[in-house]
Design an enzyme around this catalytic site. Structure first.
Site, PDB file in Angstrom:
ATOM      1  N   ASP A  10       0.849  -1.200   0.000  1.00 43.25           N
ATOM      2  CA  ASP A  10       0.000   0.000   0.000  1.00 43.25           C
ATOM      3  C   ASP A  10       0.880   1.243   0.000  1.00 43.25           C
ATOM      4  O   ASP A  10       0.565   2.243  -0.654  1.00 43.25           O
ATOM      5  CB  ASP A  10      -0.899  -0.016   1.247  1.00 43.25           C
ATOM      6  CG  ASP A  10      -2.160   0.817   1.088  1.00 43.25           C
ATOM      7  OD1 ASP A  10      -2.178   1.713   0.241  1.00 43.25           O
ATOM      8  OD2 ASP A  10      -3.125   0.575   1.834  1.00 43.25           O
ATOM      9  N   HIS A 201      -8.065  -1.453   8.651  1.00 42.81           N
ATOM     10  CA  HIS A 201      -7.085  -0.879   7.719  1.00 42.81           C
ATOM     11  C   HIS A 201      -7.407   0.612   7.593  1.00 42.81           C
ATOM     12  O   HIS A 201      -8.239   1.021   6.788  1.00 42.81           O
ATOM     13  CB  HIS A 201      -7.234  -1.604   6.375  1.00 42.81           C
ATOM     14  CG  HIS A 201      -6.339  -1.126   5.285  1.00 42.81           C
ATOM     15  ND1 HIS A 201      -5.201  -1.806   4.896  1.00 42.81           N
ATOM     16  CD2 HIS A 201      -6.423  -0.059   4.461  1.00 42.81           C
ATOM     17  CE1 HIS A 201      -4.631  -1.183   3.886  1.00 42.81           C
ATOM     18  NE2 HIS A 201      -5.343  -0.121   3.601  1.00 42.81           N
ATOM     19  N   HIS A 203      -6.611   4.546   6.960  1.00 47.38           N
ATOM     20  CA  HIS A 203      -5.775   5.612   6.380  1.00 47.38           C
ATOM     21  C   HIS A 203      -5.972   6.878   7.230  1.00 47.38           C
ATOM     22  O   HIS A 203      -6.955   6.996   7.965  1.00 47.38           O
ATOM     23  CB  HIS A 203      -6.143   5.840   4.915  1.00 47.38           C
ATOM     24  CG  HIS A 203      -5.604   4.766   4.012  1.00 47.38           C
ATOM     25  ND1 HIS A 203      -4.432   4.910   3.303  1.00 47.38           N
ATOM     26  CD2 HIS A 203      -6.062   3.528   3.726  1.00 47.38           C
ATOM     27  CE1 HIS A 203      -4.205   3.796   2.603  1.00 47.38           C
ATOM     28  NE2 HIS A 203      -5.169   2.934   2.840  1.00 47.38           N
ATOM     29  N   CYS A 234      -4.244   5.046  -2.176  1.00 43.05           N
ATOM     30  CA  CYS A 234      -4.770   4.277  -3.304  1.00 43.05           C
ATOM     31  C   CYS A 234      -4.826   5.206  -4.514  1.00 43.05           C
ATOM     32  O   CYS A 234      -5.517   6.219  -4.481  1.00 43.05           O
ATOM     33  CB  CYS A 234      -6.155   3.731  -2.974  1.00 43.05           C
ATOM     34  SG  CYS A 234      -6.934   2.895  -4.367  1.00 43.05           S
ATOM     35  N   ASN A 243      -1.398   5.266   5.246  1.00 42.49           N
ATOM     36  CA  ASN A 243      -1.973   4.420   6.298  1.00 42.49           C
ATOM     37  C   ASN A 243      -1.556   4.959   7.653  1.00 42.49           C
ATOM     38  O   ASN A 243      -0.586   5.709   7.770  1.00 42.49           O
ATOM     39  CB  ASN A 243      -1.410   2.995   6.195  1.00 42.49           C
ATOM     40  CG  ASN A 243      -1.808   2.307   4.919  1.00 42.49           C
ATOM     41  OD1 ASN A 243      -1.122   2.405   3.920  1.00 42.49           O
ATOM     42  ND2 ASN A 243      -2.928   1.610   4.939  1.00 42.49           N
TER      43      ASN A 243
END
Ligand code: HMG
Ligand code: MG
Length: 303
Positions: A10, A201, A203, A234, A243
């Site tokens: 990522d 997950h 961000h 992304c 993240n």
């Protein structure tokens, strides 16, 4: 609790300048040596869509497999699964959004069609004895559609579960979530699958990722995705930033007396190396920057 490191995937997928495969392998080696036991090292997606990770096959040939770390990679379809199997990684990670528009932008088809692609992949993984992680993206909001109903997230979770996903990671792709929302989301998803199969997950676009991690922990979640130095984003989610920083998560839990198994100083060394020698730009992680500042002040005091 477990930290699932996503920096090499990522984190790097969003970097505009190509990172050498050798540097990626060195990053993975250092992360494993710092005690990270689960690391998502790359993606077997289309090289046209994510050129930065086009070297996934070469990278996997290069990385050693220490017994202390389990490596995984994103796998979007059967073509990706072929490459994943050839690379001999132990865990595959599929991804789908809770919002239709983000899914179309990210994988070129609607949610239902994309989930149909997961079916043969999941069947093969089961036959091969490969555990499957699955991400649900845009769980706290979509860059194209705005609010995403909790019911839409739960619906995708149920479908992934029925198709054979083992662990399901709830992705706040654009970092807009807040603790109350995360609590409600975790409670709702825990009505569909066992809590110990849920990961978070987060961000950090709005600066609430760490608060959201704590909220998830308080609700019983024990697996948290994070990225060294706060790298990440992304490319198909405008405005998404990194993240939650791995250093911040390690420090938060260690100070609360919850062991993470991660050597924070070794991790800070790794992030400093990545920042200075590989990416050549400043990384945002708060604990990382604070630790660097302490080191500099100490070095000045000794000079
Ligand atoms: P498509 O163009 O619709 O694919 O892309 P297709 O099936 O129509 O095939 C077109 C061509 O691509 C064919 O080649 C395929 O062989 C090839 P041609 O016949 O034209 O020569 N191809 C592949 N090549 C290598 N590996 C593959 C592969 N698949 C097809 N796996 C596809 C569909 C899903 C592949 C594409 O849209 C894609 O790769 N998307 C990935 C986007 C992405 O990686 N986004 C970021 C990751 S998700 C994320 O970051 C969110 C997350 O962190 C959680 C969160 O934060 O919420 C996980
Ligand atoms: Mg992400």
């Amino acid at each position: 609790m477990i930290i699932y490191e996503v920096g090499p995937r990522d984190g790097l997928q969003n970097e505009p300048d190509t990172v050498a495969t050798e540097a990626k392998a060195e990053l993975v080696r250092r992360l494993a040596a710092a005690g990270l036991a689960r690391i998502e090292i790359t993606s077997f997606v289309s090289p046209k869509w994510i050129p930065q990770l086009a070297d996934a096959d070469a990278l996997c040939a290069l990385v050693a497999r220490p017994p202390t770390a389990t490596y995984s990679a994103l796998v979007p379809n059967e073509a990706g699964y072929e490459r994943f199997r050839a690379a001999r990684l132990p865990v595959a990670a599929f991804f789908v959004s809770a919002s239709e528009t983000h899914n179309r932008k990210n994988v070129n088809r609607g949610i239902a069609d994309h989930l149909e692609r997961f079916r043969p992949l999941a069947e093969r993984a089961r036959a091969d004895g490969v555990p499957l992680r699955a991400y649900v993206s845009t769980v706290c909001g979509c860059p194209y559609e705005g609010d995403v109903p909790v019911a839409a997230v739960v619906d995708v979770v149920r479908r992934l579960d029925a198709l054979g996903a083992d662990e399901i990671s709830l992705g706040d792709t654009i970092g807009v979530g807040h603790p109350r929302q995360v609590r409600e989301l975790v409670r709702a998803v825990a009505g569909a699958i066992a809590l110990d199969r849920i990961a978070l997950h987060m961000h950090d676009t709005w600066g609430r990722a760490l608060a959201n991690v704590q909220a998830g922990y308080d609700e019983g979640v024990r697996v948290f995705d994070a990225s060294l130095g706060g790298l990440g984003g992304c490319p198909y989610a405008p405005g998404a930033s990194g993240n939650v920083a791995t250093e911040d998560v390690v420090d938060l839990f260690e100070r609360a007396g919850v062991a993470t198994g991660v050597d924070l100083d070794a991790l800070v060394d790794t992030t400093a190396w990545l920042e200075r020698d590989v990416l050549r730009r400043t990384l945002p992680g708060r604990v990382y920057r604070a630790k660097l500042g302490m080191r500099e002040r100490r070095a000045e005091g000794q000079a």
